[in-house]
Design a protein around this motif. Structure first.
Motif: not given
Length: 265
Positions: A216-245
């Motif tokens: 149960p613990m590993f499943a919660v971590g896996f699913v949470t990581s998957f969902v958050v990573a999907m959102l983070a990648v899309v958002t990051f590309l937009r931020i990087l283009e505007k603000l840089g590193l």
């Protein structure tokens, strides 16, 4: 603290940090230290949630991944992103990882070494931002083999915990005259074989620490990581283009200072 809550928190940390230039390994070690989750089970857990992040990027870039199996562009010497780019981007870090894996796991996975990695990676990111040249590659199809190898060599720096694989490769991409988008997307793609290899090796070595009660613990971590990573990648590309590193570099430095003052001293 409840195991499921720990899994949820660390899943968020992994999903946010894995493909951002802030070091997911560093954050997992630091947050795990704060939560008191530092036993052998924690190391196996970190491996499992990294697989969630890998799955996210694999789905987001599935068309590019499928295209790598097409060898026609290679045979015809077309200017098109292909499997050779991936090989050149991955090979240096694979060699470095195999040679240094045990040393890194046994001696460098500690909060104090992560702080050093956070600062060193931040300095590289600022240098890359300041010295940034006019991009010669605005898309993956514009990326040359030399640029791919250069980024691959920079990826070797990420074997040091806290340095950040994304930070090293994106910085290397900018210094090799790739655009933010090109450097970032190439960084995401070469992460897949690197992470599958590293997590697979670690998982084999940590297999004895797995228990059905941990599912149960590993499943919660896996699913949470998957969902958050999907959102983070899309958002990051937009931020990087505007603000840089630079904002990410300053964040790393502030985090290193705060953690040193309140935890290590």
């Amino acid at each position: 603290m409840n195991d499921l809550l720990i899994a949820f928190i660390l899943g968020i940390v992994e999903g946010l940090a894995e493909f951002l230039p802030i070091s997911s390994t560093g954050h997992l070690i630091l947050v795990g230290h704060l939560l008191g989750f530092e036993d052998e089970r924690s190391k196996t857990f970190e491996i499992v949630i990294q697989l969630g992040a890998i799955l996210a990027i694999s789905i987001l870039y599935r068309k590019r991944l499928v295209s790598l199996f097409n060898i026609k562009p290679i045979l015809k010497k077309e200017k098109k992103f292909n499997a050779i780019h991936i090989i050149l981007g991955v090979f240096p870090a694979v060699i470095a990882g195999l040679l240094l894996h045990d040393v890194i796991k046994n001696y460098l996975f500690r909060p104090n070494t992560v702080v050093i990695g956070l600062v060193a990676g931040a300095i590289l990111m600022i240098i890359a931002e300041k010295k940034k040249l006019k991009p010669a590659s605005y898309s993956l199809d514009d990326l040359t083999y030399r640029q791919a190898l250069t980024i691959g060599l920079f990826q070797c720096l990420s074997v040091y915990p806290g340095f950040s694989r994304a930070g090293a490769t994106i910085s290397g991409g900018l210094l090799a005259r790739a655009s933010y988008k090109t450097a970032s997307e190439f960084s995401f793609l070469i992460a897949i074989p690197i992470m599958i290899g590293a997590t697979g090796l670690d998982l084999l070595k940590s297999w004895n620490y797995l228990s059905t009660s941990d599912i149960p613990m590993f499943a919660v971590g896996f699913v949470t990581s998957f969902v958050v990573a999907m959102l983070a990648v899309v958002t990051f590309l937009r931020i990087l283009e505007k603000l840089g590193l630079t904002p990410f570099a300053y964040y790393r430095m502030v985090l290193a200072i705060v953690f040193t003052i309140f935890v290590l001293l």
